[in-house]
Design a protein around this motif. Structure first.
Motif, PDB file in Angstrom:
ATOM      1  N   VAL A 166      -3.291   8.020  -2.900  1.00  0.00           N
ATOM      2  CA  VAL A 166      -2.264   8.990  -3.271  1.00  0.00           C
ATOM      3  C   VAL A 166      -1.676   9.667  -2.043  1.00  0.00           C
ATOM      4  CG1 VAL A 166      -3.266   9.405  -5.531  1.00  0.00           C
ATOM      5  CG2 VAL A 166      -4.025  10.782  -3.576  1.00  0.00           C
ATOM      6  N   ARG A 167      -2.178   9.311  -0.855  1.00  0.00           N
ATOM      7  CA  ARG A 167      -1.630   9.810   0.394  1.00  0.00           C
ATOM      8  C   ARG A 167      -1.223   8.632   1.264  1.00  0.00           C
ATOM      9  NH1 ARG A 167      -5.581  14.796   2.307  1.00  0.00           N
ATOM     10  NH2 ARG A 167      -5.476  15.984   0.359  1.00  0.00           N
ATOM     11  N   ALA A 168      -0.275   8.880   2.157  1.00  0.00           N
ATOM     12  CA  ALA A 168       0.163   7.836   3.086  1.00  0.00           C
ATOM     13  C   ALA A 168      -0.790   7.811   4.269  1.00  0.00           C
ATOM     14  CB  ALA A 168       1.597   8.114   3.551  1.00  0.00           C
ATOM     15  N   ARG A 169      -1.697   6.860   4.279  1.00  0.00           N
ATOM     16  CA  ARG A 169      -2.741   6.788   5.314  1.00  0.00           C
ATOM     17  C   ARG A 169      -2.375   5.704   6.332  1.00  0.00           C
ATOM     18  NH1 ARG A 169      -8.298   5.927   2.528  1.00  0.00           N
ATOM     19  NH2 ARG A 169      -8.861   5.764   4.743  1.00  0.00           N
ATOM     20  N   VAL A 170      -1.556   6.060   7.293  1.00  0.00           N
ATOM     21  CA  VAL A 170      -1.083   5.097   8.281  1.00  0.00           C
ATOM     22  C   VAL A 170      -2.223   4.641   9.192  1.00  0.00           C
ATOM     23  CG1 VAL A 170       0.644   4.663  10.060  1.00  0.00           C
ATOM     24  CG2 VAL A 170       1.146   6.259   8.217  1.00  0.00           C
ATOM     25  N   ILE A 171      -3.039   5.576   9.659  1.00  0.00           N
ATOM     26  CA  ILE A 171      -4.152   5.221  10.554  1.00  0.00           C
ATOM     27  C   ILE A 171      -5.141   4.319   9.819  1.00  0.00           C
ATOM     28  CG2 ILE A 171      -5.977   6.117  12.036  1.00  0.00           C
ATOM     29  CD1 ILE A 171      -3.237   6.899  12.998  1.00  0.00           C
ATOM     30  N   GLY A 172      -5.503   4.694   8.617  1.00  0.00           N
ATOM     31  CA  GLY A 172      -6.422   3.878   7.839  1.00  0.00           C
ATOM     32  C   GLY A 172      -5.861   2.501   7.545  1.00  0.00           C
ATOM     33  N   PHE A 173      -4.575   2.418   7.270  1.00  0.00           N
ATOM     34  CA  PHE A 173      -3.959   1.123   6.983  1.00  0.00           C
ATOM     35  C   PHE A 173      -4.020   0.202   8.195  1.00  0.00           C
ATOM     36  CE2 PHE A 173       0.012  -1.437   7.100  1.00  0.00           C
ATOM     37  CZ  PHE A 173      -0.330  -2.344   6.107  1.00  0.00           C
ATOM     38  N   GLY A 174      -3.678   0.719   9.366  1.00  0.00           N
ATOM     39  CA  GLY A 174      -3.722  -0.106  10.566  1.00  0.00           C
ATOM     40  C   GLY A 174      -5.119  -0.625  10.853  1.00  0.00           C
ATOM     41  N   PHE A 175      -6.120   0.224  10.689  1.00  0.00           N
ATOM     42  CA  PHE A 175      -7.494  -0.195  10.965  1.00  0.00           C
ATOM     43  C   PHE A 175      -7.947  -1.267   9.988  1.00  0.00           C
ATOM     44  CE2 PHE A 175     -12.057  -0.033  10.338  1.00  0.00           C
ATOM     45  CZ  PHE A 175     -12.542  -0.045  11.634  1.00  0.00           C
ATOM     46  N   TRP A 176      -7.786  -1.014   8.694  1.00  0.00           N
ATOM     47  CA  TRP A 176      -8.327  -1.938   7.701  1.00  0.00           C
ATOM     48  C   TRP A 176      -7.521  -3.226   7.617  1.00  0.00           C
ATOM     49  CZ3 TRP A 176     -13.072  -1.443   6.714  1.00  0.00           C
ATOM     50  CH2 TRP A 176     -13.677  -0.190   6.627  1.00  0.00           C
ATOM     51  N   LEU A 177      -6.254  -3.183   7.970  1.00  0.00           N
ATOM     52  CA  LEU A 177      -5.477  -4.422   8.013  1.00  0.00           C
ATOM     53  C   LEU A 177      -6.021  -5.341   9.100  1.00  0.00           C
ATOM     54  CD1 LEU A 177      -3.031  -6.093   7.062  1.00  0.00           C
ATOM     55  CD2 LEU A 177      -1.664  -4.886   8.783  1.00  0.00           C
ATOM     56  N   PHE A 178      -6.270  -4.788  10.292  1.00  0.00           N
ATOM     57  CA  PHE A 178      -6.847  -5.598  11.362  1.00  0.00           C
ATOM     58  C   PHE A 178      -8.228  -6.102  10.971  1.00  0.00           C
ATOM     59  CE2 PHE A 178      -9.516  -6.177  15.078  1.00  0.00           C
ATOM     60  CZ  PHE A 178      -8.732  -6.980  15.888  1.00  0.00           C
ATOM     61  N   ALA A 179      -9.061  -5.212  10.443  1.00  0.00           N
ATOM     62  CA  ALA A 179     -10.428  -5.601  10.094  1.00  0.00           C
ATOM     63  C   ALA A 179     -10.435  -6.697   9.035  1.00  0.00           C
ATOM     64  CB  ALA A 179     -11.209  -4.378   9.609  1.00  0.00           C
ATOM     65  N   TYR A 180      -9.541  -6.605   8.052  1.00  0.00           N
ATOM     66  CA  TYR A 180      -9.532  -7.588   6.973  1.00  0.00           C
ATOM     67  C   TYR A 180      -9.072  -8.961   7.453  1.00  0.00           C
ATOM     68  CZ  TYR A 180      -8.356  -9.901   2.573  1.00  0.00           C
ATOM     69  OH  TYR A 180      -8.270 -10.805   1.544  1.00  0.00           O
ATOM     70  N   VAL A 181      -7.992  -9.009   8.224  1.00  0.00           N
ATOM     71  CA  VAL A 181      -7.435 -10.300   8.629  1.00  0.00           C
ATOM     72  C   VAL A 181      -8.223 -10.900   9.780  1.00  0.00           C
ATOM     73  CG1 VAL A 181      -5.388 -11.470   9.526  1.00  0.00           C
ATOM     74  CG2 VAL A 181      -5.148  -9.674   7.795  1.00  0.00           C
ATOM     75  N   TRP A 182      -8.413 -10.136  10.863  1.00  0.00           N
ATOM     76  CA  TRP A 182      -9.004 -10.689  12.083  1.00  0.00           C
ATOM     77  C   TRP A 182     -10.530 -10.759  12.042  1.00  0.00           C
ATOM     78  CZ3 TRP A 182      -4.108  -8.912  12.183  1.00  0.00           C
ATOM     79  CH2 TRP A 182      -3.186  -9.599  12.960  1.00  0.00           C
ATOM     80  N   LEU A 183     -11.164  -9.844  11.314  1.00  0.00           N
ATOM     81  CA  LEU A 183     -12.624  -9.829  11.279  1.00  0.00           C
ATOM     82  C   LEU A 183     -13.187 -10.098   9.892  1.00  0.00           C
ATOM     83  CD1 LEU A 183     -13.327  -6.802  13.639  1.00  0.00           C
ATOM     84  CD2 LEU A 183     -13.348  -9.241  14.193  1.00  0.00           C
ATOM     85  N   GLY A 184     -12.313 -10.327   8.904  1.00  0.00           N
ATOM     86  CA  GLY A 184     -12.741 -10.653   7.557  1.00  0.00           C
ATOM     87  C   GLY A 184     -12.427 -12.089   7.202  1.00  0.00           C
ATOM     88  N   LEU A 240       9.995   7.163   4.032  1.00  0.00           N
ATOM     89  CA  LEU A 240       8.766   6.377   3.973  1.00  0.00           C
ATOM     90  C   LEU A 240       7.515   7.229   4.201  1.00  0.00           C
ATOM     91  CD1 LEU A 240       9.336   2.880   5.631  1.00  0.00           C
ATOM     92  CD2 LEU A 240       8.271   3.365   3.430  1.00  0.00           C
ATOM     93  N   ARG A 241       7.678   8.536   4.247  1.00  0.00           N
ATOM     94  CA  ARG A 241       6.515   9.395   4.469  1.00  0.00           C
ATOM     95  C   ARG A 241       5.779   9.709   3.176  1.00  0.00           C
ATOM     96  NH1 ARG A 241       9.709  13.713   8.219  1.00  0.00           N
ATOM     97  NH2 ARG A 241      10.489  12.221   9.766  1.00  0.00           N
ATOM     98  N   GLY A 242       6.459   9.560   2.051  1.00  0.00           N
ATOM     99  CA  GLY A 242       5.819   9.816   0.768  1.00  0.00           C
ATOM    100  C   GLY A 242       4.844   8.713   0.403  1.00  0.00           C
ATOM    101  N   PRO A 243       3.855   9.014  -0.429  1.00  0.00           N
ATOM    102  CA  PRO A 243       2.833   8.020  -0.767  1.00  0.00           C
ATOM    103  C   PRO A 243       3.391   6.773  -1.435  1.00  0.00           C
ATOM    104  CG  PRO A 243       2.123  10.235  -1.379  1.00  0.00           C
ATOM    105  CD  PRO A 243       3.556  10.340  -0.993  1.00  0.00           C
TER     106      PRO A 243
END
Length: 496
Positions: free
Chosen positions: A66-84, A272-275
């Protein structure tokens, strides 16, 4: 809370959307990869399946938050694709994009290193979310800083001046529209002094140009007056657009940096700042990373072969862009041979100290791993997982990723609370850092800490301390009605 009062109910995550994303990321994509392979099951692959579930579920939560989590998105996107997903294909087939291979024990330890970092990040993020209603004496006033029009204009002038001075040393204007291979050769011919000097000159050209454009677009507008500022803004805007199209284009620049420039410009926009808008944009970015990124190196070399579409599994096991897991394996093998090197942790924060003054300065971790593997090409990555593991093993991995998780979640929460204020540091720096995370996580630290310092320091220097104005309360801690009324009255008539 009185029923029927709008604006006081806490937003609720969509369970159906979370289930759909979890089904796609945790089940369908991994099954699609394993189905096309002759899987060889083992202990490392079992732990890797846990990593895929962890990263896929976490990314699904970010994409439905329900919040725009830019930092979390960048981290988990890398972790999922490159390390998952990528290691899942590698471990299932025992096929890797580079030549150095390790035994089953090192592969198993590698998966444990990755998962321990992910668990520490999740724990740090969870602790920070529980404390989201509390104020921060450091991050809150920092992210609330607002753009200073005078400083923005000075940066614009500096960026244009640097372009006039530095572009000839990079091989001339035409070098920026050549392949990366040809651009590097042109720069080396124009300035044969050294690769490190040319690289820093390139970053000193690209980063100020990027921030000048972003700041000029978002500098606060006034309801009346200040025609001089508006005139200068419209005069400088086309010049900076042309400059960024030259020095930050995806033809001659690294794809991760060109992507950071583009995505930071897009995600810093107010719409694009809204959730809801962020969720749509983040889903589009995730799709592009999975489908388009493997083919985005078309301009890297002079000799360009026709684009050949292959499966994701084949891309993961043959494309060197996905070597992060294999580099971690190489680092685990390096530690087994040479032991831990705690002094290497001093290298990134003291990157500016010349080797002439510090003879024992640690080497770049990517170069160390390339030498250990016997590669002739040494410009390789060293993911943050293995850099921290090489310092002191699992304790350093857990400490670093726990801290990153806590700080990242705190920054996301503060950006959400500041999302309606124009020209704040939160609106500009957080999207840029969020997507630059892919470079930071891929490593190596010694190679990217200089550009990272520029990326963070420049926006701080062109902003000034905001006035004393209380932040709106977080969604998890609604303010009393009197406080909400006071906040609404204090912004009446203002353009936010």
């Amino acid at each position: 809370m009185m029923p029927g009062k709008r604006g006081t109910a806490r937003p609720v995550r969509g369970i159906a959307a979370l289930g759909c994303w979890a089904l796609l990321l945790v089940v369908l994509l991994p099954v699609l990869i394993l189905q096309s392979l002759d899987a060889r099951f083992g202990a490392a692959l079992a732990v890797q399946c846990v990593v895929v579930v962890h990263t896929g579920a976490a990314l699904a939560r970010v994409l439905t938050d329900v919040r725009a989590r830019v930092i979390g998105f960048g981290f988990w996107l890398f972790a999922y694709v490159w390390l998952g997903l990528a290691p899942l294909a590698m471990l299932a087939t025992d096929a890797y994009p580079r030549g150095f291979m390790v035994d089953a024990q090192s592969a198993f330890v590698t998966t444990l290193v990755v998962e321990s970092g992910l668990l520490a990040y999740s724990a740090g993020s969870a602790v920070a979310s529980w404390r989201s209603s509390r104020s921060s004496t450091v991050l809150e006033p920092l992210l609330a800083r607002r753009l200073s029009p005078a400083r923005v204009l000075l940066l614009c002038g500096l960026a244009l001046l640097l372009a006039v001075v530095l572009i000839p040393g990079q091989g001339g204007l035409s070098a920026f529209f050549l392949s990366r291979q040809a651009a590097n050769e042109a720069a080396a011919a124009a300035e044969p002094a050294g690769t490190a000097d040319r690289a820093m000159a390139a970053w000193a050209l690209s980063v100020p140009a990027f921030w000048a454009l972003v700041a000029l677009v978002h500098v606060p507008r006034f309801t009346a007056g200040d025609r001089t500022l508006r005139g200068l803004r419209w005069l400088l805007l086309p010049l900076l657009i042309a400059l960024n199209a030259t020095v930050n284009n995806p033809i001659s620049q690294p794809r991760f940096w060109a992507g950071t420039v583009l995505l930071a410009l897009v995600f810093s926009a107010s719409w694009l700042r809204g959730p809801r808008a962020f969720r749509l944009g983040a889903a589009a970015v995730a799709a592009v990373v999975l489908v388009v990124f493997p083919y985005s190196d078309y301009f890297r070399y002079d000799k360009r072969e026709p684009v050949k579409v292959v499966s994701l599994a084949e891309q993961f096991t043959s494309n060197g862009d996905y070597d992060a897991f294999q580099q971690i394996e190489t680092g685990v093998d390096y530690v087994r041979t040479h032991g831990f090197t705690p002094t290497a942790a001093l290298g990134p924060p003291l990157f500016f100290v010349p080797r002439a003054a510090w003879p024992g300065k640690p080497d770049d971790a990517g170069i160390l791993l390339a030498r250990h593997a016997g590669y002739t090409f040494q410009n390789l990555s060293a993911p943050l997982w293995i850099e921290t593991y090489m310092w002191a093993g699992f304790p350093s991995v857990i400490a670093v990723f726990g801290l990153i998780g806590a700080v990242g979640r705190r920054i996301d929460d503060l950006r959400h609370r500041l999302r309606r204020r124009r020209g704040t540091l939160a609106a500009l720096l957080v999207p840029a850092f969020g997507f630059y995370q892919l470079v930071l996580l891929r490593g190596s630290l010694m190679a990217i800490v200089g550009p990272l310092a520029l990326l963070v320091c420049i926006p701080i220097l062109i902003t000034r301390k905001a006035g004393r104005r209380a932040l709106p309360p977080s969604a998890s801690a609604p303010a009393p009605r009197a406080q909400r009324d006071a906040l609404s009255l204090s912004t009446g008539g203002a353009r936010t």
